[in-house]
Scaffold this active site. Structure first.
Site, PDB file in Angstrom:
ATOM      1  N   LYS A   1      52.015  42.172  38.016  1.00  0.00           N
ATOM      2  CA  LYS A   1      51.752  42.468  36.613  1.00  0.00           C
ATOM      3  C   LYS A   1      50.488  43.282  36.407  1.00  0.00           C
ATOM      4  CE  LYS A   1      49.727  37.888  35.803  1.00  0.00           C
ATOM      5  NZ  LYS A   1      49.921  36.630  35.058  1.00  0.00           N
ATOM      6  N   ARG A   2      49.791  43.531  37.470  1.00  0.00           N
ATOM      7  CA  ARG A   2      48.576  44.321  37.350  1.00  0.00           C
ATOM      8  C   ARG A   2      48.867  45.687  36.717  1.00  0.00           C
ATOM      9  NH1 ARG A   2      44.553  42.765  39.706  1.00  0.00           N
ATOM     10  NH2 ARG A   2      42.547  43.836  39.701  1.00  0.00           N
TER      11      ARG A   2
END
Length: 540
Positions: A296-297
């Site tokens: 999700k970075r």
RNA sequence: GGCGCAUUCGUCUAGCGGCCUAGGACGCAUCCCUCUCAAGGAUGAGACCACGGGUUCGAAUCCCGUAUGCGCUACCA
């Protein structure tokens, strides 16, 4: 008391044990391979068993898709089970997030929380007695043992092992602990955990339906904790117990579980239970250029995020299922019906796949442009229009008299938009008052000879649209014919584009817009004439 | 470090010993269509099937190494 009835069930399982043993995976030295149950002929029972830690990750949801499709394909059942055995990681909305994600994708479960079913409850925290009694039973059977080690000691053991370049892991001290040591530990107020007693020698082999047969040395497997000191089971025990009693036929899960699968096989054997078939689906990797598992970075990773970005559940579904599975060498579009008919776990690929947003965009555009009806499309646009501030939340919930206009406005861009979120950006000018439109007057000119020429085009367009009857006004082909006529025979323009450009800009305030005739009709005569007039004035 | 899994165009994939001088799709390029932008149509570039050994009359397809990638290695799932 629930324990006693559970123990009856366990006894019954032990009776079944003998005839089951021959048919399942072997361990402890034997070279026999697992015999996978014939999965095609009978309806499958599969489950999605997430832990309520937030919005489900897309990789996780894809295994749910596979599980759902396989159940439906075989005419079986798909269950939802909540694995909330780690109190520390719970999210308040976790369970609801999961239900929302599944619901959005139309992955309806046959049994589960709320819905109930023959094996309720479907929430692990409500089944603690069951796990505890089985763990206790395993200790009595000699397949598990109490462990009195403190977290501090465990930590120290790991550090010590690492220091001498050994694999970290429990040293099995409590397997052979003396009675006096036990009593001492108990006296100090310590609550023991229960660990599984992994056979010290031999190998364990099992067959995964996606990955090849897999064999590991038992000596490389840890004596995993199966019951924590807080009385909660770990995943290793809980999922096996539940899958067994819930009569799950196919365990479909992510490949990150592959290394612990042999442990699970040994626990099944220790319990004397027949094993389900295992399917370890490949993980989803970051897009090209990024390393590792989809994270999700830099990426949207949850179903809810894709919903908010304007992707259709149909498209996400189609996209996700094609990441690691294929039907043949050319079919690319699959409806839910197609998938249920055609899905086959035998065609799941073992190789991890990179997440490629371009393909998702393509599929999403395809569903929007070619599959959705105008009504369906416009209805799905409502929340996005409200979010963008083009209509009010009340109108989104109940468009009422506004519906016809909203519908027509959305229809204008249905064939050119890739996501629902683009819609308000593309058509917001239709909702604003024409007077609020701001654009450089020079935009009106386009390829026309100059301001005067453009103004003349607008003038003629105004005259034409003002005078035609309502019937003609609402007929896009008739308008186009009328404007073409003026362009060719009255203004003698080089091409029709010169005629259509100035009104396009005057009506939309942009150089890229939907179909001109569509805008003319959607805005209505009064508004259209006002905008054209404003454009003309700005050229003066 | 240990254990495990994987390895076909940039990406998703077809291929399960001869149909492969490797097929499809996304993306990309060019052209057509066209009222702008898209969409649509056509064409094209792009993979010595990770590398090295075998097995075989014959290998992308089977076996073994190497490399690389990914995963696991918790009283998390």
């Amino acid at each position: 008391m629930i324990i006693s009835s559970v123990e009856l069930i366990i006894l019954a399982q032990h009776v079944r044990r003998l005839d089951v043993l021959d048919r399942q995976a072997t361990s402890t030295g034997s070279e026999k391979e697992t015999i996978v149950t014939d999965n095609i002929t009978k309806p499958a029972r599969t489950r999605y068993a997430p832990s309520p830690t937030g919005n489900p990750h897309i990789g996780n949801i894809r295994t749910a898709i596979f599980a759902y499709l396989w159940a439906k394909h075989t005419g079986g059942q798909f269950l939802l089970r909540i694995e909330d055995t780690d109190k520390k990681r719970q999210t308040e909305t976790g369970v609801q997030d999961i239900k929302n994600s599944l619901g959005w994708l139309s992955l309806d479960w046959d049994e589960g929380p709320d819905k109930g079913g023959p094996f309720a409850p479907y929430v692990q925290s409500e089944r603690l007695d069951l796990y505890q009694s089985i763990a206790k039973k395993m200790v009595e059977d000699g397949t598990a043992y109490y462990c009195y080690c403190t977290p501090e000691r465990l930590d120290a053991v790991n550090k010590a092992k690492q220091a001498i370049k050994q694999a970290p892991g429990y040293d099995r001290r409590c397997r052979t602990i003396s009675e006096t040591e036990k009593e001492a530990a108990l006296a100090s107020g310590l609550t023991p955990t229960i660990r599984f007693k992994v056979p010290l020698e031999g190998k364990t082999t099992f067959t995964d339906l996606v990955v090849k047969p897999l064999t590991v040395e038992n000596s490389t497997i840890q004596d995993a904790v199966i019951l924590k000191s807080d009385g909660f089971p770990t995943y290793h025990l809980a999922h096996i117990v539940d899958d067994h009693f819930m009569e799950i036929s196919h365990v479909i899960r992510g490949q990150e579980w592959l290394p612990s699968a042999p442990l699970h096989v040994m626990i099944y054997q220790a319990l004397g239970w027949e094993m389900p078939a295992f399917i370890h689906a490949p993980v989803i990797l970051n897009p090209p250029g990024q390393k590792g598992k989809l994270s999700k970075r830099d990426n949207a990773v949850s179903v809810s995020q894709y919903s908010e970005l304007g992707y259709l559940p149909e498209a996400l579904m189609n996209f996700l299922v094609l990441l690691g599975w294929s039907y043949d060498d050319h079919t690319e579009f699959f409806s839910m019906e197609d998938l249920i008919k055609d899905f086959d776990i035998a065609r799941i690929q073992p190789t991890p796949a990179k997440f490629n947003i371009d393909k998702l965009d393509f599929l999403n555009a395809h569903y929007i442009n070619h599959v959705l009806t105008v009504d369906d499309f416009a209805r799905r646009c409502l929340p996005f229009l409200a979010e963008y501030g083009v209509i009010s939340p009340e109108e989104a919930a109940n468009p009422g008299a506004r519906w016809e206009f909203i519908r027509a406005a959305c229809a204008l861009v249905k064939d050119k938009v890739k996501t629902l979120a683009e819609v308000p950006v593309e058509i917001d000018f239709l909702f604003k008052p024409g007077a609020a439109l701001e654009y450089p007057a020079t935009d009106l000119i386009g390829k026309n000879e100059g301001p005067a020429a453009a103004a003349q085009v607008l003038e003629e367009t105004i005259n034409y649209l003002r005078d035609i009857p309502d019937e003609t006004y609402n007929d896009r082909d008739a308008i186009l014919a009328g404007l073409t006529e003026i362009s060719e025979n009255k203004l003698h323009l080089k091409n029709r584009g010169l005629m259509l450009w100035p009104p396009r800009v005057a009506l939309s305030g942009r150089t890229k817009s939907p179909d001109l005739m569509g805008m003319i009709i959607t805005l209505g005569r009064a508004e259209t004439l006002a905008r054209l007039e404003k454009g003309k004035q700005s050229l003066a």
